[in-house]
Design a protein around this motif. Structure first.
Motif, mmCIF file in Angstrom:
data_model
loop_
_atom_site.group_PDB
_atom_site.id
_atom_site.type_symbol
_atom_site.label_atom_id
_atom_site.label_comp_id
_atom_site.label_asym_id
_atom_site.label_seq_id
_atom_site.Cartn_x
_atom_site.Cartn_y
_atom_site.Cartn_z
ATOM 1 N N PHE A 71 38.110 36.595 4.495
ATOM 2 C CA PHE A 71 36.999 37.711 4.993
ATOM 3 C C PHE A 71 37.057 37.610 6.796
ATOM 4 C CE2 PHE A 71 32.369 38.004 6.214
ATOM 5 C CZ PHE A 71 32.330 39.290 6.052
ATOM 6 N N ALA A 72 37.246 36.504 7.240
ATOM 7 C CA ALA A 72 37.081 36.264 8.627
ATOM 8 C C ALA A 72 38.112 37.211 9.293
ATOM 9 C CB ALA A 72 37.279 34.847 9.262
ATOM 10 N N ALA A 73 39.206 37.491 8.770
ATOM 11 C CA ALA A 73 40.319 37.911 9.124
ATOM 12 C C ALA A 73 40.224 39.664 8.985
ATOM 13 C CB ALA A 73 41.705 37.630 8.529
ATOM 14 N N TRP A 74 39.489 39.868 7.658
ATOM 15 C CA TRP A 74 39.309 41.145 7.563
ATOM 16 C C TRP A 74 38.014 41.788 8.533
ATOM 17 C CZ3 TRP A 74 35.033 44.628 6.404
ATOM 18 C CH2 TRP A 74 35.463 45.541 5.812
ATOM 19 N N LYS A 75 37.120 40.838 8.644
ATOM 20 C CA LYS A 75 35.891 41.166 9.385
ATOM 21 C C LYS A 75 36.240 41.417 10.916
ATOM 22 C CE LYS A 75 31.416 39.637 10.623
ATOM 23 N NZ LYS A 75 30.312 38.695 10.457
ATOM 24 N N ALA A 76 37.234 40.603 11.611
ATOM 25 C CA ALA A 76 37.737 40.927 12.907
ATOM 26 C C ALA A 76 38.563 42.139 13.204
ATOM 27 C CB ALA A 76 38.599 39.542 13.072
ATOM 28 N N ARG A 77 39.097 42.353 12.048
ATOM 29 C CA ARG A 77 39.867 43.751 12.206
ATOM 30 C C ARG A 77 39.135 45.092 11.968
ATOM 31 N NH1 ARG A 77 44.537 41.389 9.333
ATOM 32 N NH2 ARG A 77 44.299 42.824 7.542
ATOM 33 N N HIS A 78 38.282 44.687 10.922
ATOM 34 C CA HIS A 78 37.705 46.197 10.487
ATOM 35 C C HIS A 78 36.277 46.289 10.861
ATOM 36 C CE1 HIS A 78 41.581 46.727 8.624
ATOM 37 N NE2 HIS A 78 41.423 45.661 8.003
ATOM 38 N N GLN A 79 35.414 45.297 10.919
ATOM 39 C CA GLN A 79 33.883 45.533 10.973
ATOM 40 C C GLN A 79 33.423 45.262 12.209
ATOM 41 O OE1 GLN A 79 31.997 43.761 7.492
ATOM 42 N NE2 GLN A 79 30.511 42.846 9.021
ATOM 43 N N PRO A 80 33.177 46.458 12.810
ATOM 44 C CA PRO A 80 32.308 46.256 14.277
ATOM 45 C C PRO A 80 31.048 46.086 13.813
ATOM 46 C CG PRO A 80 32.983 48.527 13.515
ATOM 47 C CD PRO A 80 33.531 47.758 12.410
ATOM 48 N N GLU A 81 30.336 45.626 15.175
ATOM 49 C CA GLU A 81 28.808 45.497 15.123
ATOM 50 C C GLU A 81 28.138 46.778 14.519
ATOM 51 O OE1 GLU A 81 26.768 42.839 15.540
ATOM 52 O OE2 GLU A 81 28.630 41.740 15.956
ATOM 53 N N ALA A 82 27.191 46.613 13.595
ATOM 54 C CA ALA A 82 26.320 47.675 12.871
ATOM 55 C C ALA A 82 25.693 48.652 14.222
ATOM 56 C CB ALA A 82 25.544 47.307 12.092
#
Length: 98
Positions: A71-82
């Motif tokens: 999840f941390a890798a996915w979040k770092a690549r794909h999930q900007p701050e809301a």
């Protein structure tokens, strides 16, 4: 017949994961706002299903199954701050579902 239904449900689930994996532009907060669930919810449901069958599974393992990577890798690549707009829409949706 039960085995066939389980196979169909499993195929649909795999297709959902594949689809979500290809739509990294769709943020979890947007899924929550529009559909009332997100990738993290799927991971929780997956972990709960494992527990119901006597299998131990931690949150990170379940999320890795849903996200296809840690999840941390996915979040770092794909999930900007809301954005402020996303947060406002989410808050409004929570009022409707609460």
């Amino acid at each position: 017949m039960t085995d066939t239904i389980t196979e169909l449900e499993a195929a649909a689930f795999r297709r959902l994961l594949e689809h979500l994996g290809s739509r990294t532009d769709v943020q979890n907060i947007d899924l929550m706002t529009m559909a009332g669930f997100c990738r993290n919810c799927l991971a929780d449901w997956y972990r709960e299903a494992a527990a119901e069958r006597g299998m131990q599974m931690d949150k990170d393992t379940a999320r890795e199954r849903i996200y296809g990577e840690p999840f941390a890798a996915w979040k770092a690549r794909h999930q900007p701050e809301a954005t402020a707009e996303q947060l406002a829409a989410f808050a409004q949706a929570q009022k409707k579902h609460g």
